[in-house]
Design a protein around this motif. Sequence first.
Motif, short mmCIF file in Angstrom:
data_model
loop_
_atom_site.label_atom_id
_atom_site.label_comp_id
_atom_site.label_asym_id
_atom_site.label_seq_id
_atom_site.Cartn_x
_atom_site.Cartn_y
_atom_site.Cartn_z
N VAL A 1 0.84 -1.20 0.00
CA VAL A 1 0.00 0.00 0.00
C VAL A 1 0.87 1.25 0.00
O VAL A 1 1.88 1.33 0.71
N GLY A 2 0.48 2.25 -0.80
CA GLY A 2 1.17 3.53 -0.80
C GLY A 2 2.40 3.59 -1.67
O GLY A 2 3.29 4.42 -1.43
N ARG A 3 2.46 2.76 -2.71
CA ARG A 3 3.64 2.74 -3.58
C ARG A 3 3.56 3.83 -4.65
O ARG A 3 2.49 4.36 -4.95
N ALA B 1 -8.49 -6.89 -4.08
CA ALA B 1 -9.38 -5.74 -4.19
C ALA B 1 -10.10 -5.42 -2.88
O ALA B 1 -11.03 -4.62 -2.87
N LEU B 2 -9.68 -6.03 -1.78
CA LEU B 2 -10.41 -5.85 -0.52
C LEU B 2 -10.53 -4.39 -0.12
O LEU B 2 -11.57 -3.95 0.35
N ARG B 3 -9.49 -3.62 -0.30
CA ARG B 3 -9.52 -2.23 0.13
C ARG B 3 -10.51 -1.39 -0.66
O ARG B 3 -10.89 -0.30 -0.24
N TRP C 1 -4.68 2.22 -6.42
CA TRP C 1 -4.82 0.79 -6.16
C TRP C 1 -4.05 -0.02 -7.20
O TRP C 1 -3.31 -0.94 -6.86
N LEU C 2 -4.19 0.34 -8.46
CA LEU C 2 -3.43 -0.34 -9.51
C LEU C 2 -1.93 -0.11 -9.36
O LEU C 2 -1.12 -1.01 -9.60
N ALA C 3 -1.55 1.10 -8.97
CA ALA C 3 -0.14 1.42 -8.77
C ALA C 3 0.49 0.53 -7.71
O ALA C 3 1.62 0.06 -7.84
N SER D 1 3.49 -5.70 -6.92
CA SER D 1 3.40 -7.10 -6.53
C SER D 1 3.43 -8.04 -7.74
O SER D 1 3.47 -9.25 -7.58
N HIS D 2 3.42 -7.47 -8.94
CA HIS D 2 3.40 -8.26 -10.18
C HIS D 2 4.72 -8.09 -10.94
O HIS D 2 5.07 -6.96 -11.32
#
Length: 311
Positions: free
Chosen positions: A128-130, A263-265, A284-286, A291-292
């Motif tokens: 989160v926050g990247r 997608a929970l958040r 969210w996508l960022a 992670s991918h």
Amino acid sequence: MNVGVYNLKHNRTMYAVMFGAFTSGLKKHNVNFEVYNIKFKGFKPIASHDLAVTFTNAPRAVPLLERQKKDKNKYLTLYIGAFCKSGVVNFGNRNKIFGWDTNTKPRDDALLYCDMLGNDYMRHDCYVGRTTHRLNDLNNFGVELKPYKQDGCILIPEQIHPEGMGHGVDNWLEWAIDTCREIRKYTDKKIRIRRHPNRTAWKDYTKKIEDSFQNVEFTYGENRPLSVDLEDTYAVVTLSSRCIIEALINGCHIFTRDVNSLALRCSNFIKDISKPRTLDRRQWLADIAWSHWSIEEIQNGDYWEYCRTLL
């Protein structure tokens, strides 16, 4: 750092590709690691590691996960990503992208999901926050974020054996019946159930579920793409189906009980279905972009260089 690399599954070429790429990346950084080739179910690790790594989220990894959790150590699993370089990975195209269930190797646009789990081994808080520059490099995963929907039906995707973590449900049909009742407390929008496109793959699937519901429309995934169902869908309600990834990108409001969902958040509570909150899906996508990682990036050590910042 003491790193244990566990090769637990050997029945698909994809597992060998993930294992080979990750260990090559460790060697590029001169990381000392131990390899455990386990070919039987029910193994129990004799010790934990600063970091334990697997290449599956199958139940056979649970003893390792629990051992790491008990000793408050890290656990990392590499698996199929929710995105490839050119879009969302759904049920229909994952075999072609990853060589899944075949003897082929993954395509060049495949991205592996590198899931560094938190202390509860469920949530994805470390991503989160990247920054957004990796998402830019991946060309926004080749997807376009559509505006949130203002109206439409409520879609519930069928799950024969619901996976995911934390929802505590093993009977999807009972959950769906109760969920339809709960939805009706807050809205009179049309409810549609999308039957699983590969439902007959399970021997114990319920052939006819329509009689269990009242005033519910059904569509059949065997001959109807998810994109068609999403065209007039306002919200997707699910236990843990990854349909919500594509739904969220297409402007649907999402509701899930899977605490391990990517997608929970962005999810809501059913009581708020008439006025769901909206979030910055671009951010969210960022975050997900970090992670991918491509097989090449994992193999040449780029992923491990980033991974160390999380450790």
